[in-house]
Design an enzyme around this catalytic site. Structure first.
Site, PDB file in Angstrom:
ATOM      1  N   SER A 143       0.292  -1.177  -0.243  1.00  0.00           N
ATOM      2  CA  SER A 143       0.079  -0.487  -0.140  1.00  0.00           C
ATOM      3  C   SER A 143       1.006   1.503  -0.024  1.00  0.00           C
ATOM      4  O   SER A 143       2.082   1.573   0.037  1.00  0.00           O
ATOM      5  CB  SER A 143      -1.280  -0.166   1.304  1.00  0.00           C
ATOM      6  OG  SER A 143      -1.740   1.112   1.544  1.00  0.00           O
ATOM      7  N   TYR A 157      -1.699  -0.879  10.750  1.00  0.00           N
ATOM      8  CA  TYR A 157      -1.385  -1.611   8.758  1.00  0.00           C
ATOM      9  C   TYR A 157      -0.578  -0.751   8.073  1.00  0.00           C
ATOM     10  O   TYR A 157      -0.300  -1.676   7.866  1.00  0.00           O
ATOM     11  CB  TYR A 157      -3.015  -0.950   8.224  1.00  0.00           C
ATOM     12  CG  TYR A 157      -3.876  -0.919   7.048  1.00  0.00           C
ATOM     13  CD1 TYR A 157      -3.497  -2.035   6.368  1.00  0.00           C
ATOM     14  CD2 TYR A 157      -3.126  -0.255   6.578  1.00  0.00           C
ATOM     15  CE1 TYR A 157      -3.767  -2.300   4.846  1.00  0.00           C
ATOM     16  CE2 TYR A 157      -3.253   0.179   4.860  1.00  0.00           C
ATOM     17  CZ  TYR A 157      -4.156  -1.522   4.394  1.00  0.00           C
ATOM     18  OH  TYR A 157      -3.665  -1.423   3.034  1.00  0.00           O
TER      19      TYR A 157
END
Ligand code: NAP
Length: 258
Positions: A143, A157
């Site tokens: 990401s 995350y």
């Protein structure tokens, strides 16, 4: 030039969102595609959709990637169905929100178990088959969040997505002698089914922060995954590529003009 028709591909998290977009691109290109996720119902639905896209075989494999034994069964099922495995797209991931102040050890462990251990387990489970391929490819879905940017509520995350890149750089070295490449895609804001439910105002706000003027599609991620999976991409390894419409580039909101 970029032939994928005889490639056997496994996409974790292929039942929904970005994973389904990746699987769609491979299926349209004629590859054999196995998708893995926990929900058998979602897998069945996605298999039906993918089957109609191309001539390759399609397989759904119920899997929990945070469990090493389940990953071993996943890899074995793909190898049995296709006679081997050439490409692993380790894409499955979760992103529950939790502030640093209130995050419990269980919330932290869940994200690391799926996003980090799940990446290790999926690659370890598929390694023998990828070595046997001779031109094995691993494509990780990381990401921009973590490796490049931050966002309140997602410390765990972001850490997990950065950890995938640390994993990638050494795995790429260990696997290079076997002809296997390991690369990572860093998606920006991608319009998945889940995000679409947030409503048009929310989506318009997000799009206005992106130089390209729109969110990405799951297939935008799939197109890079497909290229990295080709034999011709064999000299590219250990690389992280953002696919984000330029989202990480502006110095300030003023830098993005309509
Ligand atoms: P999504 O729509 O929620 O899909 C996640 C997929 O992963 C589903 O197929 C889900 O199926 C599967 N999954 C979740 N936990 C699993 C587990 N323990 N074992 C096996 N499968 C599991 O998410 P997404 O937005 O497409 O995200 C996919 C990846 O892209 C993630 O790694 C995420 O970090 C990354 N990403 C997404 C965006 C974005 O804008 N959407 C941006 C950057 C990065 P089950 O729930 O049935 O298991």
């Amino acid at each position: 030039m970029f032939e994928l028709t005889d490639r056997a591909v496994l996409v974790t998290g292929g039942s929904k969102g970005i994973g389904r977009g990746i699987a769609s691109v491979f299926a349209r290109a004629g590859a054999h595609v196995a998708i893995a996720a926990r929900s058998a119902g979602d897998l069945d639905e996605a298999v039906g959709m993918l089957d109609a896209l191309g001539p390759g075989k399609v397989l759904g494999v119920p899997t929990d990637i945070s469990d090493r034994g389940s990953c071993d069964e996943m890899a074995a099922a793909a190898v049995e169905a296709f006679g081997g495995l050439d490409v692993l797209c380790a894409n499955a991931g979760i992103f529950p929100e939790a502030s640093l102040a209130t995050m419990t050890p269980e919330q932290l462990a869940e994200v690391l178990d799926v996003n980090v251990k799940g990446t290790f387990f999926a690659v370890q489970a598929c390694m023998d088959a990828l070595i046997a391929s001779g031109t094995g490819r691993v494509v990780l879905t990381s990401s921009i969040t973590g490796p490049i940017t931050g966002y309140p509520g997602w410390t765990h995350y972001g850490a997990s997505k950065s950890a995938q890149l640390g994993f990638m750089r050494t795995a790429a070295i260990e696997l290079a002698p076997h002809g296997i490449t390991v690369n990572a895609i860093l998606p920006g804001n991608i319009l998945t089914e889940g995000l679409a439910e947030m409503g048009e105002d929310y989506l318009a706000g997000m799009a206005s922060a992106i130089p390209a003027g729109a969110l990405g599609t799951p297939e935008d991620i799939g197109h890079l995954a497909a290229f990295l999976a080709t034999r011709e991409a064999g000299y590219i390894t250990g690389q992280a590529v953002a696919v984000d419409g330029g989202q990480v580039l502006p110095e300030s909101p003023d830098a993005v003009r309509p």
